[in-house]
Design an enzyme around this catalytic site. Structure first.
Site, PDB file in Angstrom:
ATOM      1  N   ARG A 192      12.739   5.196  12.727  1.00  0.00           N
ATOM      2  CA  ARG A 192      11.447   5.888  12.663  1.00  0.00           C
ATOM      3  C   ARG A 192      10.584   5.531  13.878  1.00  0.00           C
ATOM      4  NH1 ARG A 192       9.045   5.169   6.833  1.00  0.00           N
ATOM      5  NH2 ARG A 192       7.773   6.911   7.580  1.00  0.00           N
ATOM      6  N   TYR A 201      11.026   9.075   1.190  1.00  0.00           N
ATOM      7  CA  TYR A 201      11.067   8.035   0.148  1.00  0.00           C
ATOM      8  C   TYR A 201      11.705   8.497  -1.166  1.00  0.00           C
ATOM      9  CZ  TYR A 201       7.828   5.761   3.365  1.00  0.00           C
ATOM     10  OH  TYR A 201       7.257   5.203   4.481  1.00  0.00           O
ATOM     11  N   GLU A 241      12.490  -9.425   2.350  1.00  0.00           N
ATOM     12  CA  GLU A 241      11.728  -8.246   2.805  1.00  0.00           C
ATOM     13  C   GLU A 241      12.576  -7.005   2.574  1.00  0.00           C
ATOM     14  OE1 GLU A 241      10.602  -8.472   6.941  1.00  0.00           O
ATOM     15  OE2 GLU A 241      10.133  -6.330   7.043  1.00  0.00           O
ATOM     16  N   HIS A 260      12.705  -2.558   2.689  1.00  0.00           N
ATOM     17  CA  HIS A 260      12.120  -1.254   3.021  1.00  0.00           C
ATOM     18  C   HIS A 260      13.034  -0.169   2.481  1.00  0.00           C
ATOM     19  CE1 HIS A 260       9.049  -3.091   5.409  1.00  0.00           C
ATOM     20  NE2 HIS A 260       9.984  -3.852   5.964  1.00  0.00           N
ATOM     21  N   PRO A 291       0.790  -1.226   0.000  1.00  0.00           N
ATOM     22  CA  PRO A 291       0.000   0.000   0.000  1.00  0.00           C
ATOM     23  C   PRO A 291       0.829   1.287   0.000  1.00  0.00           C
ATOM     24  CG  PRO A 291      -0.176  -1.140   2.111  1.00  0.00           C
ATOM     25  CD  PRO A 291       0.490  -2.085   1.164  1.00  0.00           C
ATOM     26  N   ASN A 292       0.334   2.228  -0.773  1.00  0.00           N
ATOM     27  CA  ASN A 292       0.872   3.590  -0.889  1.00  0.00           C
ATOM     28  C   ASN A 292       2.192   3.680  -1.654  1.00  0.00           C
ATOM     29  OD1 ASN A 292      -1.298   4.788   0.668  1.00  0.00           O
ATOM     30  ND2 ASN A 292      -0.383   3.727   2.417  1.00  0.00           N
ATOM     31  N   ALA A 323       2.955  -0.699   5.077  1.00  0.00           N
ATOM     32  CA  ALA A 323       2.494  -0.743   6.469  1.00  0.00           C
ATOM     33  C   ALA A 323       1.950  -2.118   6.867  1.00  0.00           C
ATOM     34  CB  ALA A 323       1.435   0.334   6.699  1.00  0.00           C
ATOM     35  N   ASN A 335       8.045  -5.528  -0.540  1.00  0.00           N
ATOM     36  CA  ASN A 335       7.898  -4.368   0.351  1.00  0.00           C
ATOM     37  C   ASN A 335       6.409  -4.263   0.635  1.00  0.00           C
ATOM     38  OD1 ASN A 335       7.737  -1.980   1.710  1.00  0.00           O
ATOM     39  ND2 ASN A 335       9.022  -0.811   0.292  1.00  0.00           N
ATOM     40  N   ARG A 355       4.947  10.826  -2.722  1.00  0.00           N
ATOM     41  CA  ARG A 355       4.634  10.548  -1.321  1.00  0.00           C
ATOM     42  C   ARG A 355       5.836  10.863  -0.421  1.00  0.00           C
ATOM     43  NH1 ARG A 355       4.663   4.461   1.252  1.00  0.00           N
ATOM     44  NH2 ARG A 355       3.891   5.063   3.290  1.00  0.00           N
TER      45      ARG A 355
END
Ligand code: DQA
Length: 141
Positions: A105, A23, A96, A98, A10-11, A75, A72, A18
């Protein structure tokens, strides 16, 4: 020809616009052009969805015949037992990734339901987390 599937959650369709300070300014489609050019001898497929079930469907679809999956999950990383179970249910190794260093964060980003089910994790190298993941799939398994 080796097949690698990239799955973005998502996103991540909004990369480039964004939160650019987190990012970056590049769209994923732009980044992908360079990535495919660098690894011309392998097939790199790309899928993005904002829907948890669609990510699971894609993992199941490619998860028994591709050489590797780069995931990825956005969330959903921090919430989804269902995606973790899907990773455990398939035979293709999942890396995985990111873009941001999630450990720098908010505390809620420090836990991943997925890491334990994955072959390994690459975190915090910007878009090049994906390039490192392709190299990991090609050279470390
Ligand atoms: C992300 C980190 C997640 O915490 C966040 O929800 C994202 C992007 C990353 O690539 O840095 O959507 O997975």
């Amino acid at each position: 020809m080796k097949q690698i599937q990239i799955i973005n959650g998502p996103n991540l369709n909004l990369l480039g616009t964004r939160e650019p300070t987190v990012y970056g300014n590049q769209t994923f489609e732009e980044y992908l052009v360079g990535l495919k050019a660098e690894f011309g001898d392998i097939q790199i497929d790309y899928f993005q969805s904002n829907v948890e079930g669609a990510l699971i469907d894609k993992l199941q679809e490619v998860g028994f015949n591709y050489h590797g999956i780069i995931l990825n999950a956005g969330a959903y990383t921090h919430t989804s037992i269902a995606i973790a179970d899907a990773i455990r249910s398939i035979t293709t190794p999942v890396i995985e990734v990111h873009i941001s260093n999630v450990f720098k964060r908010e505390a809620f980003r420090h836990h991943s339901y997925l890491s334990e089910a994955c072959k390994g994790c690459i975190v915090g190298f910007g878009m090049d987390s994906y390039r490192l993941a392709v190299n990991a799939i090609l050279h470390f398994q």
